[in-house]
Design a protein around this motif. Structure first.
Motif, PDB file in Angstrom:
ATOM      1  N   ILE A  91     -26.403  42.282 -34.462  1.00 14.74           N
ATOM      2  CA  ILE A  91     -26.710  41.103 -33.327  1.00 14.74           C
ATOM      3  C   ILE A  91     -27.371  41.910 -32.086  1.00 14.74           C
ATOM      4  O   ILE A  91     -27.027  43.019 -31.577  1.00 14.74           O
ATOM      5  CB  ILE A  91     -25.168  40.620 -32.885  1.00 14.74           C
ATOM      6  CG1 ILE A  91     -24.637  40.076 -34.132  1.00 14.74           C
ATOM      7  CG2 ILE A  91     -25.606  39.762 -31.718  1.00 14.74           C
ATOM      8  CD1 ILE A  91     -23.481  39.477 -33.803  1.00 14.74           C
ATOM      9  N   LYS A  92     -28.566  41.295 -31.674  1.00 15.69           N
ATOM     10  CA  LYS A  92     -29.713  41.862 -30.717  1.00 15.69           C
ATOM     11  C   LYS A  92     -28.744  41.498 -29.299  1.00 15.69           C
ATOM     12  O   LYS A  92     -27.905  40.453 -29.165  1.00 15.69           O
ATOM     13  CB  LYS A  92     -30.686  41.028 -30.454  1.00 15.69           C
ATOM     14  CG  LYS A  92     -31.646  41.290 -32.103  1.00 15.69           C
ATOM     15  CD  LYS A  92     -31.936  42.570 -32.213  1.00 15.69           C
ATOM     16  CE  LYS A  92     -32.809  42.846 -33.518  1.00 15.69           C
ATOM     17  NZ  LYS A  92     -32.941  44.142 -33.822  1.00 15.69           N
ATOM     18  N   GLY A  93     -29.000  42.261 -28.425  1.00 15.85           N
ATOM     19  CA  GLY A  93     -28.539  42.273 -26.946  1.00 15.85           C
ATOM     20  C   GLY A  93     -27.078  42.366 -26.903  1.00 15.85           C
ATOM     21  O   GLY A  93     -26.431  42.144 -25.860  1.00 15.85           O
ATOM     22  N   ARG A  94     -26.413  42.934 -27.825  1.00 11.69           N
ATOM     23  CA  ARG A  94     -24.942  43.080 -27.722  1.00 11.69           C
ATOM     24  C   ARG A  94     -24.466  44.294 -26.559  1.00 11.69           C
ATOM     25  O   ARG A  94     -23.330  44.198 -26.120  1.00 11.69           O
ATOM     26  CB  ARG A  94     -24.742  43.940 -29.158  1.00 11.69           C
ATOM     27  CG  ARG A  94     -25.164  45.293 -29.489  1.00 11.69           C
ATOM     28  CD  ARG A  94     -24.730  45.581 -30.945  1.00 11.69           C
ATOM     29  NE  ARG A  94     -25.484  46.759 -31.106  1.00 11.69           N
ATOM     30  CZ  ARG A  94     -26.743  46.969 -31.732  1.00 11.69           C
ATOM     31  NH1 ARG A  94     -27.263  45.688 -32.118  1.00 11.69           N
ATOM     32  NH2 ARG A  94     -27.185  47.905 -32.074  1.00 11.69           N
ATOM     33  N   SER A  95     -25.562  45.258 -26.317  1.00 14.43           N
ATOM     34  CA  SER A  95     -24.953  46.258 -25.233  1.00 14.43           C
ATOM     35  C   SER A  95     -24.693  45.584 -23.856  1.00 14.43           C
ATOM     36  O   SER A  95     -24.112  46.188 -23.151  1.00 14.43           O
ATOM     37  CB  SER A  95     -26.237  47.324 -25.345  1.00 14.43           C
ATOM     38  OG  SER A  95     -27.067  46.748 -24.691  1.00 14.43           O
ATOM     39  N   SER A  96     -25.256  44.508 -23.636  1.00 19.35           N
ATOM     40  CA  SER A  96     -25.342  44.020 -22.184  1.00 19.35           C
ATOM     41  C   SER A  96     -24.045  42.806 -22.345  1.00 19.35           C
ATOM     42  O   SER A  96     -24.134  42.224 -21.156  1.00 19.35           O
ATOM     43  CB  SER A  96     -26.468  43.430 -21.790  1.00 19.35           C
ATOM     44  OG  SER A  96     -27.043  42.358 -22.762  1.00 19.35           O
ATOM     45  N   MET A  97     -23.683  42.442 -23.557  1.00 21.57           N
ATOM     46  CA  MET A  97     -22.613  41.303 -23.629  1.00 21.57           C
ATOM     47  C   MET A  97     -21.405  41.679 -23.074  1.00 21.57           C
ATOM     48  O   MET A  97     -21.218  42.685 -23.389  1.00 21.57           O
ATOM     49  CB  MET A  97     -22.602  40.958 -25.086  1.00 21.57           C
ATOM     50  CG  MET A  97     -23.956  40.405 -25.664  1.00 21.57           C
ATOM     51  SD  MET A  97     -23.614  39.660 -27.201  1.00 21.57           S
ATOM     52  CE  MET A  97     -25.265  39.055 -27.642  1.00 21.57           C
ATOM     53  N   SER A  98     -20.745  40.756 -22.610  1.00 23.11           N
ATOM     54  CA  SER A  98     -19.401  40.861 -22.285  1.00 23.11           C
ATOM     55  C   SER A  98     -18.505  40.733 -23.445  1.00 23.11           C
ATOM     56  O   SER A  98     -18.924  40.395 -24.487  1.00 23.11           O
ATOM     57  CB  SER A  98     -18.678  40.048 -21.267  1.00 23.11           C
ATOM     58  OG  SER A  98     -18.709  38.433 -21.895  1.00 23.11           O
ATOM     59  N   LYS A  99     -17.234  40.949 -23.261  1.00 23.93           N
ATOM     60  CA  LYS A  99     -16.007  40.691 -24.547  1.00 23.93           C
ATOM     61  C   LYS A  99     -16.161  39.403 -24.964  1.00 23.93           C
ATOM     62  O   LYS A  99     -16.338  38.966 -25.902  1.00 23.93           O
ATOM     63  CB  LYS A  99     -14.834  41.135 -24.225  1.00 23.93           C
ATOM     64  CG  LYS A  99     -13.581  40.902 -25.027  1.00 23.93           C
ATOM     65  CD  LYS A  99     -12.325  41.297 -24.664  1.00 23.93           C
ATOM     66  CE  LYS A  99     -11.349  41.189 -25.749  1.00 23.93           C
ATOM     67  NZ  LYS A  99      -9.946  41.462 -25.483  1.00 23.93           N
ATOM     68  N   ALA A 100     -16.154  38.390 -23.974  1.00 22.18           N
ATOM     69  CA  ALA A 100     -16.377  37.000 -24.218  1.00 22.18           C
ATOM     70  C   ALA A 100     -17.532  36.597 -24.905  1.00 22.18           C
ATOM     71  O   ALA A 100     -17.635  35.696 -26.034  1.00 22.18           O
ATOM     72  CB  ALA A 100     -16.049  36.077 -23.162  1.00 22.18           C
ATOM     73  N   GLN A 101     -18.735  37.174 -24.425  1.00 22.66           N
ATOM     74  CA  GLN A 101     -19.930  36.877 -25.419  1.00 22.66           C
ATOM     75  C   GLN A 101     -20.149  37.467 -26.617  1.00 22.66           C
ATOM     76  O   GLN A 101     -20.483  36.807 -27.521  1.00 22.66           O
ATOM     77  CB  GLN A 101     -21.178  37.404 -24.525  1.00 22.66           C
ATOM     78  CG  GLN A 101     -21.179  36.734 -23.239  1.00 22.66           C
ATOM     79  CD  GLN A 101     -22.377  37.448 -21.981  1.00 22.66           C
ATOM     80  OE1 GLN A 101     -22.329  38.721 -22.040  1.00 22.66           O
ATOM     81  NE2 GLN A 101     -22.853  36.509 -21.352  1.00 22.66           N
ATOM     82  N   LEU A 102     -19.170  38.727 -26.641  1.00 24.59           N
ATOM     83  CA  LEU A 102     -19.548  39.251 -28.213  1.00 24.59           C
ATOM     84  C   LEU A 102     -18.528  38.318 -28.937  1.00 24.59           C
ATOM     85  O   LEU A 102     -19.034  38.270 -30.229  1.00 24.59           O
ATOM     86  CB  LEU A 102     -18.994  40.783 -28.064  1.00 24.59           C
ATOM     87  CG  LEU A 102     -19.867  41.745 -27.491  1.00 24.59           C
ATOM     88  CD1 LEU A 102     -19.151  43.157 -27.091  1.00 24.59           C
ATOM     89  CD2 LEU A 102     -20.917  42.054 -28.519  1.00 24.59           C
ATOM     90  N   GLU A 103     -17.537  37.874 -28.652  1.00 22.85           N
ATOM     91  CA  GLU A 103     -16.679  37.160 -29.532  1.00 22.85           C
ATOM     92  C   GLU A 103     -17.387  35.901 -29.780  1.00 22.85           C
ATOM     93  O   GLU A 103     -17.293  35.540 -31.024  1.00 22.85           O
ATOM     94  CB  GLU A 103     -15.231  36.581 -28.849  1.00 22.85           C
ATOM     95  CG  GLU A 103     -14.454  37.908 -28.541  1.00 22.85           C
ATOM     96  CD  GLU A 103     -13.197  37.503 -27.530  1.00 22.85           C
ATOM     97  OE1 GLU A 103     -13.435  36.645 -26.863  1.00 22.85           O
ATOM     98  OE2 GLU A 103     -12.210  38.122 -27.917  1.00 22.85           O
ATOM     99  N   ARG A 104     -17.918  35.222 -29.077  1.00 20.45           N
ATOM    100  CA  ARG A 104     -18.601  34.100 -29.195  1.00 20.45           C
ATOM    101  C   ARG A 104     -19.841  34.392 -30.393  1.00 20.45           C
ATOM    102  O   ARG A 104     -20.387  33.485 -31.310  1.00 20.45           O
ATOM    103  CB  ARG A 104     -19.321  33.504 -28.180  1.00 20.45           C
ATOM    104  CG  ARG A 104     -18.496  32.602 -27.464  1.00 20.45           C
ATOM    105  CD  ARG A 104     -19.048  31.648 -26.486  1.00 20.45           C
ATOM    106  NE  ARG A 104     -19.706  32.422 -25.046  1.00 20.45           N
ATOM    107  CZ  ARG A 104     -19.470  32.862 -24.136  1.00 20.45           C
ATOM    108  NH1 ARG A 104     -18.083  32.882 -24.003  1.00 20.45           N
ATOM    109  NH2 ARG A 104     -19.939  33.719 -23.301  1.00 20.45           N
ATOM    110  N   ALA A 105     -20.628  35.579 -30.105  1.00 20.74           N
ATOM    111  CA  ALA A 105     -21.725  35.674 -30.784  1.00 20.74           C
ATOM    112  C   ALA A 105     -21.335  36.310 -32.447  1.00 20.74           C
ATOM    113  O   ALA A 105     -22.059  36.103 -33.513  1.00 20.74           O
ATOM    114  CB  ALA A 105     -22.765  36.933 -30.362  1.00 20.74           C
ATOM    115  N   LEU A 106     -19.961  36.603 -32.582  1.00 22.83           N
ATOM    116  CA  LEU A 106     -19.748  36.846 -33.621  1.00 22.83           C
ATOM    117  C   LEU A 106     -18.844  35.830 -34.681  1.00 22.83           C
ATOM    118  O   LEU A 106     -18.646  36.176 -35.819  1.00 22.83           O
ATOM    119  CB  LEU A 106     -18.481  38.286 -33.729  1.00 22.83           C
ATOM    120  CG  LEU A 106     -19.005  39.474 -33.327  1.00 22.83           C
ATOM    121  CD1 LEU A 106     -18.130  40.509 -32.857  1.00 22.83           C
ATOM    122  CD2 LEU A 106     -19.821  40.304 -34.435  1.00 22.83           C
TER     123      LEU A 106
END
Length: 107
Positions: A91-106
């Motif tokens: 997943i691109k841009g993961r390093s700048s994502m928050s926990k909530a954003q990572l959960e949504r992306a996954l």
């Protein structure tokens, strides 16, 4: 299955965890996997393992955690766990994502 490099103490620990999980209704395969992961994490924390992930060394110990993060409920997985899964999935841009954003992306 216990690794040949485990000490007698780690083999006893593995068997204790595996039997407890079987008694609580987990399948044999799942009980073996959880027990092996738990023992390997403890080995990493104690410096017994050749390789150790950052989350294994810096995270709460298995005994202290005691189900605090069972991957369910409001806490769920840690940001580091979500990040590692996002990395594995590419997943691109993961390093700048928050926990909530990572959960949504996954999802």
């Amino acid at each position: 299955m216990p690794s040949p490099s485990w000490s007698a103490k780690r083999e006893r620990q593995y068997e204790h965890i595996r039997r407890g999980l079987r008694r609580s209704g987990k399948s044999e395969k799942l009980a073996e996997e959880i027990a092996a992961r738990t023992v390997n994490k403890e080995r990493a924390r104690q410096g017994e393992a050749e390789h150790a992930s950052r989350s294994s060394v810096e995270d709460l110990s298995s005994g202290r955690r005691g189900g605090l993060r069972s991957h369910q409920g409001p806490g769920g997985r840690t940001r580091a766990q979500l990040y590692n899964e996002a990395k594995a999935r590419g997943i691109k841009g993961r390093s700048s994502m928050s926990k909530a954003q990572l959960e949504r992306a996954l999802r």
